[in-house]
Design a protein around this motif. Structure first.
Motif, PDB file in Angstrom:
ATOM      1  N   VAL A   1       0.818  -1.215   0.000  1.00 15.18           N
ATOM      2  CA  VAL A   1       0.000   0.000   0.000  1.00 15.18           C
ATOM      3  C   VAL A   1       0.850   1.262   0.000  1.00 15.18           C
ATOM      4  O   VAL A   1       0.483   2.265  -0.620  1.00 15.18           O
ATOM      5  CB  VAL A   1      -0.988   0.010   1.187  1.00 15.18           C
ATOM      6  N   VAL A   2       1.995   1.238   0.684  1.00 12.71           N
ATOM      7  CA  VAL A   2       2.849   2.416   0.712  1.00 12.71           C
ATOM      8  C   VAL A   2       3.451   2.679  -0.661  1.00 12.71           C
ATOM      9  O   VAL A   2       3.483   3.820  -1.143  1.00 12.71           O
ATOM     10  CB  VAL A   2       3.959   2.251   1.781  1.00 12.71           C
TER      11      VAL A   2
ATOM     12  N   PHE B   1      -7.189   0.808  -2.775  1.00  9.09           N
ATOM     13  CA  PHE B   1      -6.456  -0.396  -2.417  1.00  9.09           C
ATOM     14  C   PHE B   1      -5.613  -0.194  -1.154  1.00  9.09           C
ATOM     15  O   PHE B   1      -5.344  -1.157  -0.435  1.00  9.09           O
ATOM     16  CB  PHE B   1      -5.576  -0.851  -3.581  1.00  9.09           C
ATOM     17  N   PHE B   2      -5.171   1.056  -0.909  1.00  8.32           N
ATOM     18  CA  PHE B   2      -4.449   1.338   0.326  1.00  8.32           C
ATOM     19  C   PHE B   2      -5.331   1.005   1.527  1.00  8.32           C
ATOM     20  O   PHE B   2      -4.919   0.282   2.443  1.00  8.32           O
ATOM     21  CB  PHE B   2      -4.041   2.819   0.369  1.00  8.32           C
ATOM     22  N   VAL B   3      -6.554   1.521   1.514  1.00  8.47           N
ATOM     23  CA  VAL B   3      -7.481   1.275   2.620  1.00  8.47           C
ATOM     24  C   VAL B   3      -7.837  -0.212   2.687  1.00  8.47           C
ATOM     25  O   VAL B   3      -7.812  -0.832   3.756  1.00  8.47           O
ATOM     26  CB  VAL B   3      -8.750   2.131   2.465  1.00  8.47           C
TER      27      VAL B   3
ATOM     28  N   ASN C   1      -6.280  -2.891   1.553  1.00 12.45           N
ATOM     29  CA  ASN C   1      -5.214  -3.844   1.855  1.00 12.45           C
ATOM     30  C   ASN C   1      -4.585  -3.643   3.227  1.00 12.45           C
ATOM     31  O   ASN C   1      -4.187  -4.615   3.868  1.00 12.45           O
ATOM     32  CB  ASN C   1      -4.141  -3.802   0.768  1.00 12.45           C
ATOM     33  N   ILE C   2      -4.499  -2.407   3.704  1.00 11.00           N
ATOM     34  CA  ILE C   2      -3.899  -2.223   5.026  1.00 11.00           C
ATOM     35  C   ILE C   2      -4.822  -2.787   6.091  1.00 11.00           C
ATOM     36  O   ILE C   2      -4.373  -3.358   7.100  1.00 11.00           O
ATOM     37  CB  ILE C   2      -3.575  -0.743   5.299  1.00 11.00           C
ATOM     38  N   ILE C   3      -6.141  -2.659   5.888  1.00 10.64           N
ATOM     39  CA  ILE C   3      -7.100  -3.209   6.851  1.00 10.64           C
ATOM     40  C   ILE C   3      -7.394  -4.679   6.546  1.00 10.64           C
ATOM     41  O   ILE C   3      -7.347  -5.532   7.434  1.00 10.64           O
ATOM     42  CB  ILE C   3      -8.402  -2.386   6.847  1.00 10.64           C
ATOM     43  N   GLY C   4      -7.713  -4.966   5.280  1.00  9.00           N
ATOM     44  CA  GLY C   4      -8.126  -6.320   4.917  1.00  9.00           C
ATOM     45  C   GLY C   4      -6.977  -7.303   4.890  1.00  9.00           C
ATOM     46  O   GLY C   4      -6.930  -8.265   5.672  1.00  9.00           O
ATOM     47  N   LEU C   5      -6.023  -7.064   4.004  1.00  9.02           N
ATOM     48  CA  LEU C   5      -4.893  -7.987   3.856  1.00  9.02           C
ATOM     49  C   LEU C   5      -3.897  -7.847   5.002  1.00  9.02           C
ATOM     50  O   LEU C   5      -3.315  -8.835   5.451  1.00  9.02           O
ATOM     51  CB  LEU C   5      -4.200  -7.731   2.511  1.00  9.02           C
ATOM     52  N   GLY C   6      -3.695  -6.612   5.487  1.00 12.00           N
ATOM     53  CA  GLY C   6      -2.721  -6.403   6.538  1.00 12.00           C
ATOM     54  C   GLY C   6      -3.174  -6.916   7.894  1.00 12.00           C
ATOM     55  O   GLY C   6      -2.469  -7.685   8.554  1.00 12.00           O
TER      56      GLY C   6
END
Length: 433
Positions: free
Chosen positions: A70-71, A364-366, A368-373
């Protein structure tokens, strides 16, 4: 007499060629998820060989990957809104596939963590440029279907990763699975480079907006669109359940249903890969079809999918009859995979063409950081914490707790559907009031 148009003009592209490009982009996304999810099918073998905990596995398959993904995704998407998107995809595919192959050389947790970070860095350059290209190849009324076909690459990748990853690992070991599944992506990058053309940016919009919006411009635009943020949170919380439980589901079947690695690979290739691809396509198709009369269907389709899956999801985790569990898995994957294409399509409809790659990256930042992360990490932490209490059922109850987050995702989608009519451009508001 017919005037020969520039080869870069979109009107020169035949229907067959547009389908070819969409197919190529979908295959790239399949490689993306082969390389992202190969760790999921291999993690029980890696755990047995290297002695990792469930928390460490959750970090490898989730947070460490997602953080880099995401970064890096935002600056790469910023570049994609200004330069050749095809070339960015070629470079990204080469990097993530190469790092997947190198994962097979890992000798300890740090080595594997570094390799996964490299995979995340490469994959950050995949989807935002691809989303932007698709929105320039296809008009607004067909974007939901096109983006959902592209999103079906997730499930093609899952199918191939589970089907071949498990079998290869059982025959030759988990290290060979990384090598064999990673190298073809590097080769495919060269073929993509010579066959896919960069489309004209903003082809379908009369108002093409700013040519070179800054990151501040894009964020400023999105700040005025509350619908976008509710959509992003809905997608993120849906993904929290999907990744949090999905990344541990092969382990669940092995530990709680006595299946071996090959059986898990074949089973999930069908129930997750095939059914997920069908659900992804249906989501976009139904949203485009019903959205002609009311744009809120681009949100209602994912919302209804989540509602249909909620109670069967808990049956999957609590029941002991493997046959009925797998039937429910197929149904749940069919209805919960409808969300991504419609959400991307409606998000692109709210912004200027020159902001689409960056809009996808922020979404995708939001997500993936919440969902995948946080999803796999939370499940792993809960599983380790529950082991003294529930013994061999620790993972079952950890996944059960994670599943309740889906209610919040559905709530976010519902609020987004209420706000959408106010955030769409005037030209897009038909039937949404």
């Amino acid at each position: 007499m017919t005037t020969k148009l520039s080869p870069n003009i979109d009107s020169d592209y035949s229907v067959a060629y547009k389908r070819f490009v969409l197919g190529m982009l979908t295959l790239v996304y399949a490689f993306n998820f082969i390389d992202r999810q190969i760790l999921v099918i291999l993690q029980e073998s890696i755990k047995a060989d290297m002695g990792f905990s469930d928390t460490q596995l959750g970090l490898l398959s989730g947070f460490s990957f997602a953080l880099v993904y995401v970064v890096a995704g935002i600056p790469i998407a910023y570049l994609a809104d200004r330069s050749n998107r095809r070339n960015i995809i070629v470079a990204a595919l080469s990097v993530w596939s190469g790092m997947t192959a190198l994962s097979g050389l890992a000798q300890n947790y740090t080595h594997l963590l570094i390799a996964r970070i490299g995979v995340g860095l490469g994959e950050a350059g995949g989807s935002p440029p691809a989303h932007s290209m698709i929105s320039d190849y296809y008009p607004p009324e067909r974007r939901g279907t096109a983006l959902s076909i592209y999103s079906a690459g997730i499930y093609v990748g899952i199918l191939l990763g589970f089907l071949f990853g498990g079998a290869i690992a059982e025959l030759y070991g988990w290290r060979s699975a990384f090598f064999i599944m990673g190298i073809p992506g590097v080769l495919f990058a060269f073929f993509f480079k010579i066959t896919v053309k960069e489309p004209v940016r903003g082809r379908w919009e009369a108002d093409k907006g700013q040519d070179n919006p800054t990151l501040k411009d894009t964020i400023s635009t999105l700040r005025q669109l509350p619908t976008f943020w509710y959509l992003a949170m809905g997608a993120a919380l849906t993904a929290f359940v999907g990744y949090g439980n999905g990344n541990f589901f092969p382990s669940f079947l092995i530990r709680n249903h006595g299946m071996n690695l090959t059986e898990v690979g074949i089973t999930l290739a069908i129930t997750s890969g095939v059914m997920g691809a069908i659900g992804s396509y249906l989501g976009g198709y139904l949203a485009d079809l019903l959205g002609k009369q009311d744009k809120r269907w681009y949100i209602w389709v994912p919302l209804i999918g989540g509602m249909l899956a909620f109670f069967p999801h808990f049956y999957i985790l609590l029941a002991d009859n493997t046959k009925y569990v797998l039937i429910c898995v197929a149904f749940v994957n069919l209805v919960t995979t409808t969300y991504l294409g419609p959400i991307l399509a409606i998000s692109h409809s709210m912004v200027h063409p020159s902001m689409r790659a960056l809009t996808s990256a922020i979404l995708f930042f939001v997500l993936n950081i919440i969902g995948l992360g946080l999803g796999p990490l939370s499940t792993g932490l809960l599983s380790d914490a529950f082991e003294p209490i529930f013994g061999s059922n620790n993972l079952r109850y950890a996944m059960l707790v994670t599943g309740f987050v889906g209610v919040l995702g559905m709530l976010m989608f519902y609020i987004a559907s209420r706000k959408l009519p106010f955030d769409l451009p005037v030209s897009e508001r038909k039937g949404s009031n």
